[in-house]
Design an enzyme around this catalytic site. Structure first.
Site, PDB file in Angstrom:
ATOM      1  N   LYS A   1       2.623   3.081   3.152  1.00  0.00           N
ATOM      2  CA  LYS A   1       2.308   2.871   4.380  1.00  0.00           C
ATOM      3  C   LYS A   1       3.179   2.124   5.749  1.00  0.00           C
ATOM      4  CE  LYS A   1      -2.177   2.148   3.536  1.00  0.00           C
ATOM      5  NZ  LYS A   1      -3.824   1.407   3.705  1.00  0.00           N
TER       6      LYS A   1
ATOM      7  N   ARG B   1      21.772  11.247  23.723  1.00  0.00           N
ATOM      8  CA  ARG B   1      21.459  11.130  23.025  1.00  0.00           C
ATOM      9  C   ARG B   1      22.290   9.977  22.843  1.00  0.00           C
ATOM     10  NH1 ARG B   1      24.346  16.319  20.195  1.00  0.00           N
ATOM     11  NH2 ARG B   1      23.740  14.920  18.130  1.00  0.00           N
TER      12      ARG B   1
ATOM     13  N   SER C   1      33.583  24.960  36.915  1.00  0.00           N
ATOM     14  CA  SER C   1      31.969  25.449  36.200  1.00  0.00           C
ATOM     15  C   SER C   1      32.642  26.271  34.759  1.00  0.00           C
ATOM     16  CB  SER C   1      31.082  26.245  37.020  1.00  0.00           C
ATOM     17  OG  SER C   1      30.802  25.824  38.124  1.00  0.00           O
TER      18      SER C   1
ATOM     19  N   TYR D   1      33.386  18.838  17.865  1.00  0.00           N
ATOM     20  CA  TYR D   1      33.156  19.436  16.373  1.00  0.00           C
ATOM     21  C   TYR D   1      34.382  20.738  15.683  1.00  0.00           C
ATOM     22  CZ  TYR D   1      31.045  19.263  11.682  1.00  0.00           C
ATOM     23  OH  TYR D   1      30.808  19.124  10.541  1.00  0.00           O
TER      24      TYR D   1
ATOM     25  N   ALA E   1      38.185  26.923  36.927  1.00  0.00           N
ATOM     26  CA  ALA E   1      36.449  27.541  36.535  1.00  0.00           C
ATOM     27  C   ALA E   1      37.006  28.193  35.549  1.00  0.00           C
ATOM     28  CB  ALA E   1      35.690  27.733  37.626  1.00  0.00           C
TER      29      ALA E   1
ATOM     30  N   ARG F   1      -4.018   8.831   1.515  1.00  0.00           N
ATOM     31  CA  ARG F   1      -4.484   9.739   2.440  1.00  0.00           C
ATOM     32  C   ARG F   1      -3.427   9.721   3.712  1.00  0.00           C
ATOM     33  NH1 ARG F   1      -9.193   5.302   4.242  1.00  0.00           N
ATOM     34  NH2 ARG F   1      -9.375   6.878   5.355  1.00  0.00           N
TER      35      ARG F   1
ATOM     36  N   GLY G   1       0.610  -1.620  -0.092  1.00  0.00           N
ATOM     37  CA  GLY G   1      -0.499   0.123  -0.066  1.00  0.00           C
ATOM     38  C   GLY G   1       0.629   1.085   0.114  1.00  0.00           C
TER      39      GLY G   1
ATOM     40  N   LYS H   1      25.480  13.067  24.355  1.00  0.00           N
ATOM     41  CA  LYS H   1      26.251  12.552  22.726  1.00  0.00           C
ATOM     42  C   LYS H   1      26.634  11.169  22.455  1.00  0.00           C
ATOM     43  CE  LYS H   1      27.146  13.181  19.098  1.00  0.00           C
ATOM     44  NZ  LYS H   1      28.957  12.751  18.496  1.00  0.00           N
TER      45      LYS H   1
END
Length: 457
Positions: free
Chosen positions: A38, A326, A398, A380, A416, A31, A27, A344
Site C-alpha cells: 500500500k 520525454r 520538411s 534506434y 525537404a 483492498r 500494510g 526525448k
C-alpha cells in the site's frame, strides 16, 4: 508533571528534545487489489510513503520505517532512514513496538504510510502541542464532511477523554463530528510503557494503537487533540480513496502554483507531480499533464494538451499545443516545440524550433535551428540508441529522415524529403533523395486501369 508507574517515574518536559517519527508501512494492498504494498501506491507521481517521509523529515530528527516481510522496494524507498520489519501483522501498536529500540529518550510520533498528506505545518503543531506544559499525549483529529465510520474523539474542555469506535458508539456519540486520525505523539519512555500495556482482547486479536489513549487517560495524563483539515488526514485504503486523495492533492498543488505566480488558465484540468517546479510568470493552458522531474522557467508557455516528463524548459520557450516532452529533454530559451512534436533525451538550443509533426530522439539541436514538419531522427537500430547532432542556424527541410549516428554542421541546409545517412559539413546544402522521374500520360492510364478493375469486381 510526574506520573508513577509501579517503580518507574516518568517526567514530562516542555523543553525541546530529539523527536523521532515512526512510520508504519507494513500494510498490504489487499483492498486495492494490488500486488504492490500500500505504501508504494502513487499520489502525484510519488509513492505515498515518499510524501510522508518528505514532510516528516522536515520536522523530526529521526525517522524509523516499519515494513512487512519481503518488502524490498519499500525498504529501498525508505533509505537512508532506519528500517525495521514487522514479521507478524498483529496490529498498529504491535507495529510501533517493532521500532522501540530506536525511540530514544525524546518524543515519539507514530504516523501511517496510508495517511501520507499530513503537512509539515501540521506535524510541527502536533509536536508543539505534545511539548506544551502538562500535555502527555497529543493526537491528530479532523472534522470530515462525512464522519461515516471514523472513530469519534470525546472531549471534556480541552482534554480528550476517550476515542470510541463507530461500532461501539451510542447515537449521541456518533453525532460528534470530531474524528480520530490515528496519529499519536508522546514522551518516548511513557509511550513505550503504554505500548507494552496494550491488550489484544478484541474480535481480531490485534494490538491497536488507539488503545494508548485510554491508557493515558487512565493514568491521569492530559491528552490533547490537534485539528487539521480532512484533506491532510484522510486515510487511503482503496482505489476510490486513492482517487479522492489525488484530487485533494492536485487541488493543493494548483493553489500553490498560482500563489507562486503561475497562470493556470483552467486549473482543474492541469495535473502536477509532487516535484513539479514552475517559476513565476509561467503560463499553462488547459489539459496539461506534468510527469515527474519537470522544471519550467519564468515566461515559458505550455499550451493545451501537452505532456511533459523529466525535462527542463527555459525562459520564454513555447511548448505545444499537443506536444510531448520525454525524459532527458532540455529546451532552450525562446525555443519552440509545436503541435504533435515528440522530443526525448534531446537538447534544443536557444531559439531552436520544431513546430509540427516531428520526432527528435537522442539529439542535440543548435541555437536558432529550424526543424521542418514531419522530420525525424532515426535513433534506434533495434539494439542500440545513436545520437544526431545538428549545429546552430541549420535549416532542416520538411520530411527529412536523419539516420543516426549523424552530424549536420552549423548553417547547413537540408532539402525537404531527404534521407540523411552521412555527415553534412557546415554551410553545405544536402540533398538526400532519389531523382524524380515524370512519365507522361502514365498517371491517367494507371487510374483508368484501376477504375476498370474496381468496376469489374
Amino acid at each position: 508533571m510526574r506520573l508513577a508507574y509501579r517503580s518507574q517515574t516518568m517526567t514530562f518536559s516542555s523543553a525541546p528534545r530529539p523527536a523521532t517519527a515512526v512510520l508504519l508501512a507494513a500494510g498490504l494492498g489487499t483492498r486495492m487489489k494490488s500486488s504492490r504494498p500500500k505504501a508504494m501506491q502513487r499520489l502525484a507521481g510519488r509513492p505515498m510513503l515518499a510524501h510522508l517521509i518528505a514532510n516528516a523529515a522536515a520536522v523530526f530528527d529521526k525517522l524509523v520505517v516499519v515494513i512487512g516481510p519481503e518488502m524490498a522496494d519499500v525498504a529501498e524507498l525508505a533509505a537512508p532512514h532506519t528500517v525495521v520489519v514487522q514479521h507478524e501483522r498483529l496490529g498498529t501498536a504491535h507495529a510501533a513496538l517493532q521500532a522501540e529500540a530506536y525511540f530514544g529518550e525524546g518524543d515519539v510520533a507514530v504516523l501511517y504510510a496510508d495517511n501520507p498528506l499530513i503537512s509539515e505545518q501540521t506535524l510541527s503543531r502536533l509536536l508543539a502541542e505534545r511539548r506544551s506544559p502538562g500535555v502527555g499525549l497529543a493526537l491528530l483529529a479532523m472534522r470530515p464532511q462525512d464522519p461515516g465510520r471514523y472513530g469519534r474523539v470525546l472531549t471534556e474542555g480541552s482534554n480528550v477523554t476517550r476515542i470510541v469506535e463507530w461500532a461501539d458508539a451510542t447515537p449521541a456519540e456518533r453525532a460528534i463530528d470530531l474524528c480520530n486520525a490515528g496519529v499519536l505523539c508522546a514522551d518516548a519512555p511513557t509511550f513505550r510503557h503504554w505500548l507494552h500495556n496494550v491488550k489484544n482482547d478484541n474480535t481480531k486479536g490485534e494490538y491497536y494503537l488507539t488503545d494508548v489513549v485510554d491508557l493515558a487517560v487512565a493514568d491521569g495524563v492530559n491528552v490533547r487533540a490537534v485539528e487539521a483539515a480532512e484533506d491532510e488526514l484522510r486515510g487511503i485504503n482503496s482505489r476510490a480513496e486513492l482517487a479522492q486523495a489525488e484530487a485533494a492533492l492536485q487541488q493543493r498543488l494548483r493553489a500553490q502554483a498560482m500563489a507562486n505566480g503561475v497562470t493556470l488558465v483552467a486549473p482543474e484540468t492541469v495535473f502536477f507531480c509532487a516535484d513539479t517546479v514552475l517559476e513565476a510568470d509561467v503560463l499553462v493552458e488547459p489539459h496539461v499533464v506534468f510527469g515527474p522531474s519537470v522544471t519550467v522557467r519564468s515566461g515559458a508557455e505550455i499550451k493545451a494538451f501537452s505532456h511533459l516528463e523529466g525535462c527542463t524548459v527555459q525562459t520564454d520557450a513555447i511548448i505545444g499545443p499537443y506536444a510531448r516532452l520525454r525524459p532527458g529533454t532540455q529546451v532552450g530559451a525562446k525555443a519552440r516545440i509545436g503541435n504533435f512534436v515528440e522530443v526525448k533525451n534531446t537538447t534544443l538550443g536557444d531559439g531552436a524550433k520544431a513546430n509540427h509533426l516531428t520526432y527528435l530522439g537522442d539529439a542535440t539541436v543548435g541555437a536558432g535551428t529550424n526543424v521542418g514538419a514531419g522530420s525525424i531522427t532515426c535513433n534506434y537500430d533495434g539494439f542500440f540508441k545513436h545520437r544526431t547532432t545538428i549545429g546552430e542556424h541549420v535549416f532542416v527541410g520538411s520530411n527529412t529522415i536523419m539516420v543516426a549516428p549523424v552530424n549536420i554542421g552549423g548553417n547547413a541546409l537540408v532539402a525537404a524529403g531527404s534521407v540523411i545517412t552521412k555527415d553534412v559539413p557546415a554551410e553545405a546544402l544536402a540533398f538526400g533523395r532519389p531523382r524524380q522521374t515524370n512519365m507522361p500520360e502514365r498517371g491517367k492510364l494507371l487510374k483508368e486501369s484501376l477504375k476498370a478493375r474496381k468496376d469489374n469486381g
